[in-house]
Design an enzyme around this catalytic site. Structure first.
Site, PDB file in Angstrom:
ATOM      1  N   ASN A 123       0.807  -1.220   0.000  1.00 17.66           N
ATOM      2  CA  ASN A 123       0.000   0.000   0.000  1.00 17.66           C
ATOM      3  C   ASN A 123       0.837   1.267   0.000  1.00 17.66           C
ATOM      4  O   ASN A 123       0.420   2.297  -0.523  1.00 17.66           O
ATOM      5  CB  ASN A 123      -0.911   0.009   1.239  1.00 17.66           C
ATOM      6  N   ASP A 179       1.484   7.008   0.054  1.00 18.19           N
ATOM      7  CA  ASP A 179       0.501   6.055  -0.446  1.00 18.19           C
ATOM      8  C   ASP A 179       0.689   5.811  -1.941  1.00 18.19           C
ATOM      9  O   ASP A 179       0.558   6.733  -2.757  1.00 18.19           O
ATOM     10  CB  ASP A 179      -0.905   6.602  -0.192  1.00 18.19           C
ATOM     11  N   ASP A 181      -0.835  -6.714   3.664  1.00 21.70           N
ATOM     12  CA  ASP A 181      -0.894  -5.689   4.688  1.00 21.70           C
ATOM     13  C   ASP A 181      -1.721  -4.503   4.200  1.00 21.70           C
ATOM     14  O   ASP A 181      -1.634  -4.095   3.033  1.00 21.70           O
ATOM     15  CB  ASP A 181       0.527  -5.231   5.025  1.00 21.70           C
ATOM     16  N   HIS A 221      -6.743  -0.380   2.472  1.00 19.75           N
ATOM     17  CA  HIS A 221      -6.304   0.914   1.964  1.00 19.75           C
ATOM     18  C   HIS A 221      -5.838   0.847   0.510  1.00 19.75           C
ATOM     19  O   HIS A 221      -5.536   1.873  -0.091  1.00 19.75           O
ATOM     20  CB  HIS A 221      -5.205   1.474   2.861  1.00 19.75           C
ATOM     21  N   GLU A 241      -5.606  -7.952   5.214  1.00 18.61           N
ATOM     22  CA  GLU A 241      -5.817  -7.178   6.430  1.00 18.61           C
ATOM     23  C   GLU A 241      -6.850  -6.099   6.148  1.00 18.61           C
ATOM     24  O   GLU A 241      -6.564  -5.110   5.470  1.00 18.61           O
ATOM     25  CB  GLU A 241      -4.512  -6.538   6.915  1.00 18.61           C
TER      26      GLU A 241
END
Length: 599
Positions: free
Chosen positions: A130, A194, A224, A228, A256
């Site tokens: 991410n 990001d 992970d 997002h 996640e």
């Protein structure tokens, strides 16, 4: 820095609705991105063990004990923060996709995968896709790569990141509304740059990294901060991945996705099409039921709880995030933590994961490492807590695998109404868990065949003996003392070879008048009394009529029920009236039943 963001509990933990229904049976995983059902599915999460230690554990512990897979920490080259003592979260701030991590180098990683496969253990890798590293006082990685946060890395530059106002609508570039899909997927999480995962270049670069690992033999990934990254980008990235080298199927994916969002796009259920899900809600339920004031009896209503479906849930007691923020149990909870892990393996919900990592005093502590931050070899006696090796946990992996192989449902449920429970998995395995402050003795229906069994929580079968205490089963039942904050478990594979069950003498002296041609028999719930089959009832002697007598050898420490019957020359059976009589034998000695026929 913490890895578990403030959006984790916006809506609170999943509602736990107790009911009286017996729990549902194990559900097999389905779907191309999920783990295939097999005779073993337990993962050992060896968080931040170095590659040499993981290889050794696969060879000497995980393979022999029946673990299906090992999950390892992110192997990417990450930032290094010597000024703060090399906190554990360095590994979640990647700088480059070369395998020069705190846990070892590329060659050591490949050797670890090979060793684990040779031991029959799959390898799942924690993948951080991410974001990239932020600035924390050092702009150099473990592999020696330099970077400028959000601007320049070996593989990425400024156009490869989301930013305000083109993507993130918040001027600070930080998530301010955890229910806003655009903010959650295009703003920064904890100030981490990001990545623009909708970009073909970013996707291609990340897919190349994952495919390199698949080429090394890696069987799956923990994604992970998948929440997002977002649905479209995850699906597109997974579509670029090679198949598993061993099976030819898509590699395993577990995502996640933190709980708490009211936006359905950000809830775990909306990610089911791209893989399995980390079962935060299950871990929350475990803590609620096992903590002080909890009530294990509520697991009897488990089927009605609002949880991620079993087929999608990667269940656990704790992980590296949740053990530090106090939201779940941890090794610091002592025997309760061990008991919770044994329950995790026994209950048969989701794909269970056993977490084993280093001990800590402060939430940012580094694992045992050298002066440069490189993690040293795991020593389970110092600096590490090796949950996977604890006798009861390790032996429960085999217990779990036996129940999984036969798709055994939960059966023979028992509770004292609070914190003593027991249940079997079909006719193959049985456990009782006591989360009370004193030992509890009960006679339980186990569902297992008669015999003497090794209590695998406290010992193992070795040759023709058990290294710990034993349990005697007769007529499917056993009288067991379960220690405080502890468990007792047996299964078909723990039956002690060639060991005769201890016996107890029951002297029958029953007063019963009969008609010509009738004789009196005793019949009951255990094989020694015919297992309620009147054809196998035990004949009594009329020598002292009207008293009918016999001396019977029955299993020790066993509960049984019985009645007297009369059978005439034509085979007609008359049962005495009233409820079943019952008795629990002691460990040795004898008893005389001075009974009178119930008319």
């Amino acid at each position: 820095m913490t890895r578990r963001h403030s959006g984790r509990y916006l809506a609170g933990a999943a509602a736990l609705v107790a009911a009286t229904a017996v729990p549902v049976s194990l559900l097999a995983a389905t779907g191309s991105a999920q783990a295939a059902a097999s005779a073993k599915d337990v993962t050992a999460n060896l968080f931040m063990w170095n590659w040499n230690s993981v290889a050794s554990e696969c060879t000497n512990v995980l393979g022999p004990d029946g673990y299906a897979a090992v999950q390892v920490a992110p192997p990417e080259d990450s930032m290094t923060d010597a000024a703060d003592g090399h906190p554990w979260w360095e590994i979640y701030q990647p700088v480059d996709y070369n395998l020069t991590s705190r846990m070892g180098n590329d060659a050591q990683f490949q050797a670890m995968v090979t060793a684990c496969h040779q031991a029959g253990v799959k390898v799942y890798v924690d993948a951080v896709l991410n974001h990239m590293a932020r600035q924390d006082g050092n702009d150099t990685s473990y592999g020696g790569a330099s970077y400028t946060p959000g601007t320049a890395y070996p593989a990425f530059s400024s156009p490869d990141f989301h930013n305000y106002p083109n993507d993130c609508p918040v001027s600070s570039d930080q998530i301010s509304d955890w229910n806003n899909y655009q903010q959650v997927t295009e703003c920064e999480l904890d100030a981490l740059p990001d990545l623009r995962t909708e970009s073909t270049y970013v996707r291609t670069t990340e897919a190349a990294y994952l495919n390199k690992l698949i080429g090394y033999g890696v069987d799956g990934f923990r994604l992970d901060a998948a929440k997002h990254i977002g649905h479209t980008d995850l699906a597109a990235l997974e579509g670029m991945l090679n198949k598993d080298k061993l099976t030819g199927q898509p590699v395993y994916m577990v995502q996640e996705v933190a709980l708490g969002s009211t936006n359905t796009q950000l809830q775990p259920a909306s990610f089911e099409n791209t893989g399995s899900l980390i079962g935060f809600d299950y871990a929350d339920a475990i803590k609620t039921q096992f903590s002080s004031g909890g009530d294990l009896a509520n697991f009897g209503g488990f089927a009605t709880w609002s949880l991620i479906p079993s087929a999608y849930s990667s269940t656990f007691v704790n992980n590296h995030d949740t053990e530090r923020d106090g939201s779940n149990l941890s090794y610091k909870n002592g025997s309760t933590y061990v008991l919770a892990n044994e329950f995790l393996l026994a209950w048969g919900f989701g794909t269970p994961q056993v977490y084993a990592s280093f001990t800590w005093n402060n939430s940012n502590d580094s694992p045992p490492a050298d002066a440069n931050g490189y993690v040293t070899g795991t020593n389970c006696a110092s600096g590490w807590y090796c949950t996977d090796r604890i006798t009861g946990v390790a032996n429960m992996v085999g217990w779990h695998n036996l129940a999984l192989a036969n798709n055994d449902p939960v059966a023979n449920w028992y509770t004292d109404g609070t914190n003593l429970i027991a249940f079997s998995r079909g006719p193959d395995a049985w456990i009782s868990l006591n989360n009370e402050s004193s030992a509890q003795t009960r006679t339980f229906t186990t569902g297992l065949p008669d015999g003497t069994y090794c209590d695998i929580i406290h010992g193992s079968v070795s040759g023709s003996a058990c290294t710990g205490p034993t349990v005697t089963v007769s007529g499917n039942r056993a009288t067991v003392t379960v220690p405080a904050n502890d468990a007792v478990a047996i299964d078909r594979n723990s039956r002690v070879p060639g060991s005769p069950a201890s016996t107890f003498t029951v002297n029958i002296n029953a007063n019963a008048t009969t008609s010509w041609g009738q004789n009196v028999y005793i019949v009951g719930s255990i094989p020694a009394l015919g297992s309620w089959n009147t054809a196998n009832a035990v004949a009594l002697s009329s020598q002292n009529y009207p008293y009918w007598t016999a001396a019977l050898s029955v299993p020790a420490n066993t509960y049984f029920e019985y009645k007297y019957i009369k059978i005439d020359a034509s085979g007609n059976v008359i049962w005495e009236s009233g409820s079943n009589r019952f008795y629990t034998t002691g460990s040795s000695g004898s008893i005389t039943f001075n009974d009178t026929w119930h008319s």
